[in-house]
Scaffold this motif. Structure first.
Motif, PDB file in Angstrom:
ATOM      1  N   GLU A 192      -9.889 -23.913  20.074  1.00  0.00           N
ATOM      2  CA  GLU A 192      -9.067 -22.871  19.465  1.00  0.00           C
ATOM      3  C   GLU A 192      -8.160 -22.236  20.519  1.00  0.00           C
ATOM      4  N   SER A 193      -7.044 -21.732  20.060  1.00  0.00           N
ATOM      5  CA  SER A 193      -6.137 -20.974  20.925  1.00  0.00           C
ATOM      6  C   SER A 193      -5.350 -20.001  20.070  1.00  0.00           C
ATOM      7  N   GLY A 194      -4.707 -19.037  20.728  1.00  0.00           N
ATOM      8  CA  GLY A 194      -3.836 -18.117  20.021  1.00  0.00           C
ATOM      9  C   GLY A 194      -4.414 -16.738  19.782  1.00  0.00           C
ATOM     10  N   GLY A 195      -5.654 -16.528  20.148  1.00  0.00           N
ATOM     11  CA  GLY A 195      -6.228 -15.207  19.973  1.00  0.00           C
ATOM     12  C   GLY A 195      -5.607 -14.201  20.917  1.00  0.00           C
ATOM     13  N   GLY A 196      -5.932 -12.927  20.693  1.00  0.00           N
ATOM     14  CA  GLY A 196      -5.396 -11.887  21.549  1.00  0.00           C
ATOM     15  C   GLY A 196      -5.589 -10.525  20.934  1.00  0.00           C
TER      16      GLY A 196
ATOM     17  N   ASP B  32     -19.997 -29.722  10.544  1.00  0.00           N
ATOM     18  CA  ASP B  32     -20.820 -30.331  11.582  1.00  0.00           C
ATOM     19  C   ASP B  32     -20.352 -30.019  12.992  1.00  0.00           C
ATOM     20  N   PHE B  33     -19.101 -29.643  13.143  1.00  0.00           N
ATOM     21  CA  PHE B  33     -18.534 -29.409  14.468  1.00  0.00           C
ATOM     22  C   PHE B  33     -17.881 -28.036  14.518  1.00  0.00           C
ATOM     23  N   TRP B  34     -18.025 -27.400  15.672  1.00  0.00           N
ATOM     24  CA  TRP B  34     -17.526 -26.038  15.862  1.00  0.00           C
ATOM     25  C   TRP B  34     -16.811 -25.911  17.199  1.00  0.00           C
ATOM     26  N   GLY B  35     -15.787 -25.075  17.215  1.00  0.00           N
ATOM     27  CA  GLY B  35     -15.125 -24.741  18.464  1.00  0.00           C
ATOM     28  C   GLY B  35     -15.878 -23.636  19.194  1.00  0.00           C
ATOM     29  N   GLN B  36     -15.347 -23.260  20.347  1.00  0.00           N
ATOM     30  CA  GLN B  36     -16.005 -22.257  21.178  1.00  0.00           C
ATOM     31  C   GLN B  36     -15.641 -20.837  20.765  1.00  0.00           C
ATOM     32  N   GLY B  37     -14.616 -20.690  19.959  1.00  0.00           N
ATOM     33  CA  GLY B  37     -14.209 -19.378  19.474  1.00  0.00           C
ATOM     34  C   GLY B  37     -13.085 -18.766  20.280  1.00  0.00           C
ATOM     35  N   THR B  38     -12.299 -17.940  19.620  1.00  0.00           N
ATOM     36  CA  THR B  38     -11.219 -17.200  20.276  1.00  0.00           C
ATOM     37  C   THR B  38     -11.256 -15.761  19.760  1.00  0.00           C
ATOM     38  N   GLN B  39     -11.111 -14.821  20.676  1.00  0.00           N
ATOM     39  CA  GLN B  39     -11.235 -13.404  20.322  1.00  0.00           C
ATOM     40  C   GLN B  39      -9.943 -12.879  19.713  1.00  0.00           C
ATOM     41  N   VAL B  40     -10.087 -12.167  18.607  1.00  0.00           N
ATOM     42  CA  VAL B  40      -8.976 -11.445  17.979  1.00  0.00           C
ATOM     43  C   VAL B  40      -9.377  -9.972  17.921  1.00  0.00           C
ATOM     44  N   THR B  41      -8.555  -9.126  18.499  1.00  0.00           N
ATOM     45  CA  THR B  41      -8.826  -7.687  18.523  1.00  0.00           C
ATOM     46  C   THR B  41      -7.648  -6.957  17.914  1.00  0.00           C
ATOM     47  N   VAL B  42      -7.920  -6.155  16.888  1.00  0.00           N
ATOM     48  CA  VAL B  42      -6.876  -5.398  16.198  1.00  0.00           C
ATOM     49  C   VAL B  42      -7.166  -3.924  16.395  1.00  0.00           C
ATOM     50  N   SER B  43      -6.233  -3.218  17.001  1.00  0.00           N
ATOM     51  CA  SER B  43      -6.414  -1.805  17.262  1.00  0.00           C
ATOM     52  C   SER B  43      -5.659  -0.974  16.233  1.00  0.00           C
ATOM     53  N   SER B  44      -6.194   0.212  15.960  1.00  0.00           N
ATOM     54  CA  SER B  44      -5.571   1.088  14.948  1.00  0.00           C
ATOM     55  C   SER B  44      -4.534   1.995  15.563  1.00  0.00           C
TER      56      SER B  44
ATOM     57  N   LEU C 112      -0.821 -12.662  14.223  1.00  0.00           N
ATOM     58  CA  LEU C 112      -1.242 -13.638  15.218  1.00  0.00           C
ATOM     59  C   LEU C 112      -1.330 -15.001  14.540  1.00  0.00           C
ATOM     60  N   ARG C 113      -1.160 -16.048  15.329  1.00  0.00           N
ATOM     61  CA  ARG C 113      -1.312 -17.406  14.818  1.00  0.00           C
ATOM     62  C   ARG C 113      -2.331 -18.145  15.675  1.00  0.00           C
ATOM     63  N   LEU C 114      -3.394 -18.561  15.053  1.00  0.00           N
ATOM     64  CA  LEU C 114      -4.423 -19.323  15.744  1.00  0.00           C
ATOM     65  C   LEU C 114      -4.193 -20.808  15.519  1.00  0.00           C
ATOM     66  N   SER C 115      -4.570 -21.596  16.505  1.00  0.00           N
ATOM     67  CA  SER C 115      -4.520 -23.047  16.397  1.00  0.00           C
ATOM     68  C   SER C 115      -5.888 -23.620  16.718  1.00  0.00           C
ATOM     69  N   CYS C 116      -6.191 -24.760  16.117  1.00  0.00           N
ATOM     70  CA  CYS C 116      -7.425 -25.490  16.411  1.00  0.00           C
ATOM     71  C   CYS C 116      -7.046 -26.952  16.587  1.00  0.00           C
ATOM     72  N   ALA C 117      -7.153 -27.419  17.803  1.00  0.00           N
ATOM     73  CA  ALA C 117      -6.821 -28.811  18.105  1.00  0.00           C
ATOM     74  C   ALA C 117      -8.104 -29.627  18.153  1.00  0.00           C
TER      75      ALA C 117
END
Length: 122
Positions: free
Chosen positions: A6-10, A110-122, A18-23
């Protein structure tokens, strides 16, 4: 070796996008999906898509704000997230499986990525 990356978190302010990608690599998959896990909570379904893109499912909490897509030629899936809210804050995981339908349950993948953090502040 099968990998999902995964990529694109923030970090973004409420109302932002935000736009996340999973390759994927190593093989292709029928169903692919996104799950998320907030601190102290169980991992939950967000959205999923079938191989053709004709089958798509969204969690009620993201309908109308999130959009899933995939580009099979690149073996990549995307998640466009608009109108983000603080409650969308979580680690977002890419998932892939052999099922023909875009399933909403973890056991269907059956398969999972490592994860990407998404943080939304108010």
């Amino acid at each position: 070796q099968v990998q999902l990356v995964e990529s694109g978190g923030g970090s973004v302010q409420a109302g932002g996008s935000l736009r996340l990608s999973c390759a994927a690599s190593g093989r292709t998959f029928n169903a692919m999906g996104w799950f998320r896990q907030a601190p102290g909570k169980a991992r939950e379904f967000v959205t999923a898509i079938s191989w053709s893109g004709g089958g798509i499912r969204y969690a009620d909490s993201v309908k109308g704000r999130f959009s899933i897509s995939r580009e099979n030629a690149k073996n990549t899936m995307y998640l466009q997230m608009n109108s983000l809210k603080p409650e969308d804050t979580a680690v977002y995981y890419c998932a892939a499986g052999n099922g023909m339908r875009p399933g909403a349950y973890k056991y269907e993948y059956d398969f999972w990525g490592q994860g990407t953090q998404v943080t939304v502040s108010s």
